[in-house]
Design a protein around this motif. Structure first.
Motif, PDB file in Angstrom:
ATOM      1  N   ALA A  44     -62.978  89.535  -5.233  1.00 43.57           N
ATOM      2  CA  ALA A  44     -61.653  88.929  -5.332  1.00 43.57           C
ATOM      3  C   ALA A  44     -60.551  89.949  -5.072  1.00 43.57           C
ATOM      4  O   ALA A  44     -60.697  91.142  -5.352  1.00 43.57           O
ATOM      5  N   ALA A  45     -59.443  89.467  -4.532  1.00 46.83           N
ATOM      6  CA  ALA A  45     -58.228  90.280  -4.354  1.00 46.83           C
ATOM      7  C   ALA A  45     -57.039  89.382  -4.649  1.00 46.83           C
ATOM      8  O   ALA A  45     -56.938  88.281  -4.109  1.00 46.83           O
ATOM      9  N   TYR A  46     -56.165  89.847  -5.521  1.00 49.25           N
ATOM     10  CA  TYR A  46     -55.013  89.040  -5.922  1.00 49.25           C
ATOM     11  C   TYR A  46     -53.687  89.665  -5.519  1.00 49.25           C
ATOM     12  O   TYR A  46     -52.641  89.082  -5.781  1.00 49.25           O
ATOM     13  N   ASP A  47     -53.705  90.850  -4.922  1.00 46.22           N
ATOM     14  CA  ASP A  47     -52.446  91.488  -4.548  1.00 46.22           C
ATOM     15  C   ASP A  47     -51.880  90.821  -3.294  1.00 46.22           C
ATOM     16  O   ASP A  47     -52.608  90.479  -2.361  1.00 46.22           O
ATOM     17  N   ARG A  48     -50.577  90.662  -3.274  1.00 44.73           N
ATOM     18  CA  ARG A  48     -49.928  89.945  -2.203  1.00 44.73           C
ATOM     19  C   ARG A  48     -50.048  90.662  -0.852  1.00 44.73           C
ATOM     20  O   ARG A  48     -50.077  90.008   0.195  1.00 44.73           O
ATOM     21  N   ASP A  49     -50.102  91.970  -0.851  1.00 46.66           N
ATOM     22  CA  ASP A  49     -50.231  92.673   0.417  1.00 46.66           C
ATOM     23  C   ASP A  49     -51.506  92.247   1.141  1.00 46.66           C
ATOM     24  O   ASP A  49     -51.487  92.023   2.355  1.00 46.66           O
ATOM     25  N   ARG A  50     -52.602  92.156   0.411  1.00 47.53           N
ATOM     26  CA  ARG A  50     -53.873  91.738   1.020  1.00 47.53           C
ATOM     27  C   ARG A  50     -53.814  90.267   1.427  1.00 47.53           C
ATOM     28  O   ARG A  50     -54.239  89.889   2.525  1.00 47.53           O
TER      29      ARG A  50
END
Length: 242
Positions: free
Chosen positions: A41-47
């Motif tokens: 999972a990735a929750y950072d907006r940049d990704r």
């Protein structure tokens, strides 16, 4: 660390550091929290933004009159919203303009994961899920910004090279905006996980095969007047890499 430990417990007036939503490490809501294979999972907006910006096609899921629909569509991100568009006569756009909950997804296929067993075979991918209530865009200036974003999403530089929409074309186009408040990404990369299992002894090639989107040779319209060259942005066309 227990809740009663650490500097915050010693100083009740201490203010915890503010984490930027672009660097988010936890799911913005339970609805978009990745449960299976949560380590991907990735929750950072940049990704999330990078995946949305690289993808060409999104799928929009919703229910209409008790039946589920999933519609492929072009999309474009502008700041903290994703836009989708279509004809003003479209059932999809008319339905979703009424603040109906929707799910938008994009997936980038990055490779084939070729394991030593059928069970372990997989693919490498980057995907995003967005949950939102769609908002109908009615203000002409915002419509134009969204249409420019759609055009530049497909081919950067195209908006300035072609005729813009007329007032009638703008009226015939419906655009919806989806806020990115509830969004998550999932990323799978690398080779198979069976290199340290009993299957590693099998005489079978294993690894991963990277895939990428590669443009072909431009094909001119049969009605194109002679002497118009293929512009550099088409000759050198590449999708942005996240």
């Amino acid at each position: 660390m227990a809740l009663d430990e650490g500097p915050l417990a010693e100083d009740p007036s201490a203010v915890p550091p503010v984490r930027s939503p672009r660097r988010r490490t936890a799911a913005p809501s339970e609805h978009v929290r990745v449960r299976r294979l949560h380590e991907k999972a990735a929750y950072d907006r940049d990704r999330i933004d990078a995946i949305l910006d690289e993808a060409l096609v999104a799928h929009l899921g919703f229910t209409h009159e008790g039946r589920p629909f999933v519609i492929p569509t072009l999309h474009a991100r502008v700041g903290d919203a994703v836009y989708v568009h279509g004809s003003s006569a479209s059932r999809t756009l008319r339905t979703l303009a009424g603040s109906v909950p929707v799910c938008l997804t994009v997936t980038l296929l990055d490779g084939l994961v070729l394991a030593r067993s059928v069970f372990e075979m997989s693919v490498n991918y980057r995907s995003v899920v967005v949950l939102a209530e769609a908002r109908a865009v009615t203000e002409p200036a915002e419509k134009l910004r969204a249409l420019e974003a759609f055009t530049e999403q497909v081919l950067p530089g195209r908006w300035g090279a072609v005729r813009g929409p007329t007032a009638q074309e703008l009226k015939a186009t419906s655009i919806l905006a989806l806020p990115l408040d509830e969004a998550s990404a999932k990323v799978s990369e690398g080779g198979p996980d069976d290199g340290e299992t009993e299957d590693a002894a099998l005489p079978v090639w294993a690894g991963h095969l990277p895939l990428r989107l590669v443009p072909g040779v431009p094909v001119p319209c049969p009605h194109l007047p002679p002497g118009i060259p293929v512009p550099p942005e088409i000759v050198d066309y590449r999708r942005p890499a996240a």
